[in-house]
Design a protein around this motif. Structure first.
Motif, PDB file in Angstrom:
ATOM      1  N   CYS A  67       0.867  -1.186   0.000  1.00  0.00           N
ATOM      2  CA  CYS A  67       0.000   0.000   0.000  1.00  0.00           C
ATOM      3  C   CYS A  67       0.897   1.228   0.000  1.00  0.00           C
ATOM      4  N   SER A  68       1.204   1.716  -1.179  1.00  0.00           N
ATOM      5  CA  SER A  68       2.253   2.725  -1.338  1.00  0.00           C
ATOM      6  C   SER A  68       1.915   4.054  -0.680  1.00  0.00           C
ATOM      7  N   SER A  69       0.634   4.329  -0.451  1.00  0.00           N
ATOM      8  CA  SER A  69       0.239   5.614   0.148  1.00  0.00           C
ATOM      9  C   SER A  69      -0.035   5.505   1.640  1.00  0.00           C
ATOM     10  N   LEU A  70       0.105   4.298   2.185  1.00  0.00           N
ATOM     11  CA  LEU A  70      -0.290   4.076   3.573  1.00  0.00           C
ATOM     12  C   LEU A  70       0.627   4.838   4.532  1.00  0.00           C
ATOM     13  N   VAL A  71       0.007   5.614   5.397  1.00  0.00           N
ATOM     14  CA  VAL A  71       0.729   6.424   6.367  1.00  0.00           C
ATOM     15  C   VAL A  71       0.506   5.912   7.788  1.00  0.00           C
ATOM     16  N   THR A  72      -0.697   5.419   8.068  1.00  0.00           N
ATOM     17  CA  THR A  72      -1.049   4.931   9.402  1.00  0.00           C
ATOM     18  C   THR A  72      -1.543   3.497   9.316  1.00  0.00           C
ATOM     19  N   LEU A  73      -0.907   2.608  10.092  1.00  0.00           N
ATOM     20  CA  LEU A  73      -1.329   1.208  10.178  1.00  0.00           C
ATOM     21  C   LEU A  73      -1.500   0.864  11.649  1.00  0.00           C
ATOM     22  N   ASN A  74      -2.727   0.598  12.043  1.00  0.00           N
ATOM     23  CA  ASN A  74      -3.042   0.300  13.439  1.00  0.00           C
ATOM     24  C   ASN A  74      -3.708  -1.065  13.526  1.00  0.00           C
ATOM     25  N   LEU A  75      -2.957  -2.041  14.042  1.00  0.00           N
ATOM     26  CA  LEU A  75      -3.488  -3.392  14.263  1.00  0.00           C
ATOM     27  C   LEU A  75      -3.488  -3.728  15.752  1.00  0.00           C
ATOM     28  N   SER A  76      -3.517  -2.727  16.606  1.00  0.00           N
ATOM     29  CA  SER A  76      -3.422  -2.959  18.043  1.00  0.00           C
ATOM     30  C   SER A  76      -4.611  -3.735  18.585  1.00  0.00           C
ATOM     31  N   ASN A  77      -4.340  -4.449  19.680  1.00  0.00           N
ATOM     32  CA  ASN A  77      -5.362  -5.213  20.397  1.00  0.00           C
ATOM     33  C   ASN A  77      -6.105  -6.183  19.486  1.00  0.00           C
ATOM     34  N   ASN A  78      -5.332  -7.030  18.813  1.00  0.00           N
ATOM     35  CA  ASN A  78      -5.875  -8.142  18.049  1.00  0.00           C
ATOM     36  C   ASN A  78      -5.202  -9.422  18.535  1.00  0.00           C
ATOM     37  N   LEU A  79      -5.157 -10.404  17.689  1.00  0.00           N
ATOM     38  CA  LEU A  79      -4.503 -11.672  18.016  1.00  0.00           C
ATOM     39  C   LEU A  79      -3.347 -11.933  17.059  1.00  0.00           C
ATOM     40  N   PHE A 138       7.750  -1.032   4.876  1.00  0.00           N
ATOM     41  CA  PHE A 138       6.690  -0.060   5.192  1.00  0.00           C
ATOM     42  C   PHE A 138       7.292   1.347   5.284  1.00  0.00           C
ATOM     43  N   GLU A 139       8.017   1.733   4.270  1.00  0.00           N
ATOM     44  CA  GLU A 139       8.808   2.952   4.355  1.00  0.00           C
ATOM     45  C   GLU A 139       7.987   4.234   4.347  1.00  0.00           C
ATOM     46  N   SER A 140       6.712   4.154   3.958  1.00  0.00           N
ATOM     47  CA  SER A 140       5.891   5.370   3.925  1.00  0.00           C
ATOM     48  C   SER A 140       5.203   5.645   5.257  1.00  0.00           C
ATOM     49  N   LEU A 141       5.274   4.713   6.205  1.00  0.00           N
ATOM     50  CA  LEU A 141       4.503   4.831   7.443  1.00  0.00           C
ATOM     51  C   LEU A 141       5.000   5.961   8.338  1.00  0.00           C
ATOM     52  N   ARG A 142       4.032   6.637   8.946  1.00  0.00           N
ATOM     53  CA  ARG A 142       4.315   7.604  10.000  1.00  0.00           C
ATOM     54  C   ARG A 142       3.792   7.108  11.348  1.00  0.00           C
ATOM     55  N   VAL A 143       2.785   6.246  11.311  1.00  0.00           N
ATOM     56  CA  VAL A 143       2.221   5.663  12.537  1.00  0.00           C
ATOM     57  C   VAL A 143       2.165   4.159  12.367  1.00  0.00           C
ATOM     58  N   LEU A 144       2.823   3.433  13.289  1.00  0.00           N
ATOM     59  CA  LEU A 144       2.807   1.968  13.285  1.00  0.00           C
ATOM     60  C   LEU A 144       2.468   1.500  14.686  1.00  0.00           C
ATOM     61  N   ASP A 145       1.324   0.842  14.825  1.00  0.00           N
ATOM     62  CA  ASP A 145       0.853   0.405  16.141  1.00  0.00           C
ATOM     63  C   ASP A 145       0.520  -1.084  16.097  1.00  0.00           C
ATOM     64  N   PHE A 146       1.404  -1.896  16.697  1.00  0.00           N
ATOM     65  CA  PHE A 146       1.187  -3.336  16.826  1.00  0.00           C
ATOM     66  C   PHE A 146       0.962  -3.715  18.289  1.00  0.00           C
ATOM     67  N   SER A 147       0.626  -2.765  19.147  1.00  0.00           N
ATOM     68  CA  SER A 147       0.542  -3.024  20.585  1.00  0.00           C
ATOM     69  C   SER A 147      -0.590  -3.987  20.931  1.00  0.00           C
ATOM     70  N   ARG A 148      -0.451  -4.615  22.108  1.00  0.00           N
ATOM     71  CA  ARG A 148      -1.462  -5.522  22.681  1.00  0.00           C
ATOM     72  C   ARG A 148      -1.810  -6.659  21.711  1.00  0.00           C
ATOM     73  N   ASN A 149      -0.773  -7.347  21.283  1.00  0.00           N
ATOM     74  CA  ASN A 149      -0.928  -8.547  20.474  1.00  0.00           C
ATOM     75  C   ASN A 149      -0.072  -9.649  21.068  1.00  0.00           C
ATOM     76  N   HIS A 150       0.262 -10.641  20.281  1.00  0.00           N
ATOM     77  CA  HIS A 150       1.095 -11.759  20.742  1.00  0.00           C
ATOM     78  C   HIS A 150       2.375 -11.843  19.925  1.00  0.00           C
ATOM     79  N   ILE A 151       2.920 -10.699  19.579  1.00  0.00           N
ATOM     80  CA  ILE A 151       4.125 -10.649  18.763  1.00  0.00           C
ATOM     81  C   ILE A 151       5.331 -10.966  19.646  1.00  0.00           C
TER      82      ILE A 151
END
Length: 523
Positions: free
Chosen positions: A117-129, A141-154
């Protein structure tokens, strides 16, 4: 010739119109394809339908550009109980800048295909599995400004490839199962405003010193992880920092001497529950906006400086479970916004005087006040406290107790049946009920009426130097009065060191609500 030109222009117009319609249908089809790949038990995406009269830009969670040819820019599908597969087809939405799938039930590894997703700036997958490791290909993910993987099982290590995301402003990997040491790549994030690696109990090693290069960083959350070693000296360079939370780690050594005075923008400073030592952080009140200061459960020692009175906005002050000593600073009680003070289990000289008057305090009077063995002055007047006065206060030798003033008196009175009469509560003034004044002079107990309240003498002392204690009680008019169901408001201990004459007019501010006042002399 003109006719041919007209037909050509008409053909172009029709073709352009068909192109727009085709594009609109294509984005709608992409969204419907994504819907088909997930499970939606609540039918939250019911508006996503080819038969719907709604334009797809008005479907649940969809936002588009505001133009004559709108295109999808945002998918905000948080908290919809969705699960299934996150389709790579979403990247065919060429202007998609924000994808928020937080607080759902997606159960899969990190979807690397979203890097397309070449235009993606914000990716929020927090609080999933979301599970598995963070692959080094996260660098895609070089275009990202916000990356949220919190509250998962990573799990696993943080890869060095993450340092390629130099546009990041928010990086949140908190509350996962990350392990190993943190790579020294965080100095690359020169645009970073929020960094959260908290709640990763398996992280080990020292805090990377290159974090101190992040001049724009405002919030740093590293609490409840496995960091050890010292707080990096480089942290004095975090000039924009507002929130610093290093609590619940294994940090040791001293707080960098100039850290407190360097972080002028601090709102919250929390290094509690570590193994830190040394003196109270100097210059911490240079941060005029400081609201929360947490130093508790460490090995700090020495006095708390009087400069604490410069923390004018301080609300929470917690220094318990340390080795602080000397006088507890009186200035702390005068801070107008203070709501919580905890200083137990230190080596302070015993607290004798505590005044928290006129602070709009709410809640109940803490029972822990009874654990201050030499407290002789306690002023809680002009607040909004409720509940009962703790019975444990009867164990103190209070010379002056200004209790909270309330319109409803029985919220803040002792009940006679609950008093341990073998112990004495000494009270010189109790501000509970309105207005009446009791005067003791020349060895005789006298009474004055106040606004329709009658004062009843039970019996008088023999000699003033034989009086052990003086009780002031109140009962509601009517049956309570007839049955002598009085409630103890306060007791004045003479202890042979108090001159009753000097206390004239101190028992004041009692009220007129149809009750009956009485006093009892204990001799």
């Amino acid at each position: 010739m003109a006719s041919a030109s007209y037909r050509y222009c008409f053909f172009l117009s029709i073709s352009f119109t068909l192109f727009i319609v085709s594009s609109a249908l294509t984005e709608a089809d992409i969204l419907l394809s994504f819907k088909a790949s997930i499970e939606d038990p609540r039918n939250s995406l019911s508006s996503w339908s080819s038969s719907s009269n709604l334009h797809y830009c008005n479907w649940t969670g969809v936002s588009c550009t505001n133009s004559s040819s709108p295109t999808v820019t945002t998918l905000n599908l948080a908290s919809l109980n969705l699960s299934g597969e996150i389709s790579s087809q979403l990247c065919e939405l060429t202007n998609l800048t924000l994808l928020n799938l937080s607080d759902n039930l997606f159960n899969q590894p990190i979807p690397l295909h979203l890097s397309q997703c070449s235009s993606l700036v914000t990716l929020n997958l927090s609080n999933n599995l979301v599970w598995g490791t963070i692959p080094d290909q996260i660098s895609q993910f070089e275009s990202l400004r916000v990356l949220d993987f919190s509250r998962n099982h990573i799990e696993g290590k943080i890869p060095e490839g993450i340092g390629s995301l130099v546009k990041l402003q928010v990086l949140n990997l908190g509350s996962n199962l990350l392990s190993g040491s943190v790579p020294s790549v965080f100095g690359n994030f020169t645009e970073l405003i929020v960094l959260d690696l908290s709640q990763n109990a398996y992280l080990v090693g020292e805090i990377p010193s290159d974090i101190g290069k992040l001049k724009k960083l405002e919030q740093l959350f590293l609490q409840s992880s496995g960091f050890h070693g010292q707080i990096p000296d480089s942290f004095v360079g975090l000039q924009s920092l507002k929130i610093l939370d290093l609590s619940q780690n294994n940090l040791s050594g001293v707080v960098p001497p100039t850290l407190g005075s360097s972080l002028k923008s601090l709102v919250s400073f929390d290094v509690s529950q570590n193994k830190l030592s040394g003196s109270f952080p100097g210059g911490i009140c240079g941060a005029q906006g400081l609201i929360n200061l947490g130093l508790h459960t460490n090995f700090f020692k020495g006095p708390i400086p009087s400069s604490i009175n410069g923390c004018l906005n301080l609300e929470r002050f917690q220094v318990q479970n340390n080795e602080f000593s000397g006088d507890f600073p009186d200035a702390l009680w005068s801070l107008s916004k203070i709501k919580l003070i905890r200083a137990e289990n230190n080596r302070f000289w015993k607290l004798v005087s505590l005044s928290l008057a006129d602070n709009s305090l709410t809640g109940e009077i803490p029972t822990s006040l009874a654990d201050l063995p030499v407290l002789t002055y306690l002023d809680l007047s002009d607040n909004n406290l409720t509940g009962s006065i703790p019975l444990g206060l009867q164990n103190l030798k209070l010379a002056l107790f200004n209790s909270p003033r309330r319109e409803v008196s029985d919220l803040l009175c002792w009940d006679l049946q609950d008093i341990a009469w073998s112990r004495v509560v000494s009270v010189a003034r109790v501000a509970v009920l309105g207005w009446a004044t009791l005067v003791v002079d020349n060895g005789q107990a006298m009474e004055e009426d106040g606004d329709g309240c009658s004062v009843k003498r039970l019996y008088s002392p023999k000699k003033i130097d034989e009086v052990e204690a003086f009780d002031l009680m109140v009962a509601e008019a009517g049956d309570h009065q007839a049955n002598n169901e009085y409630t103890l408001v306060g007791r004045l201990l003479t202890d042979r060191t108090v001159n009753f004459s000097a206390m004239r007019n101190t028992l004041s501010h009692f009220g007129s609500h149809g009750g009956v006042f009485s006093y009892r002399i204990w001799d």
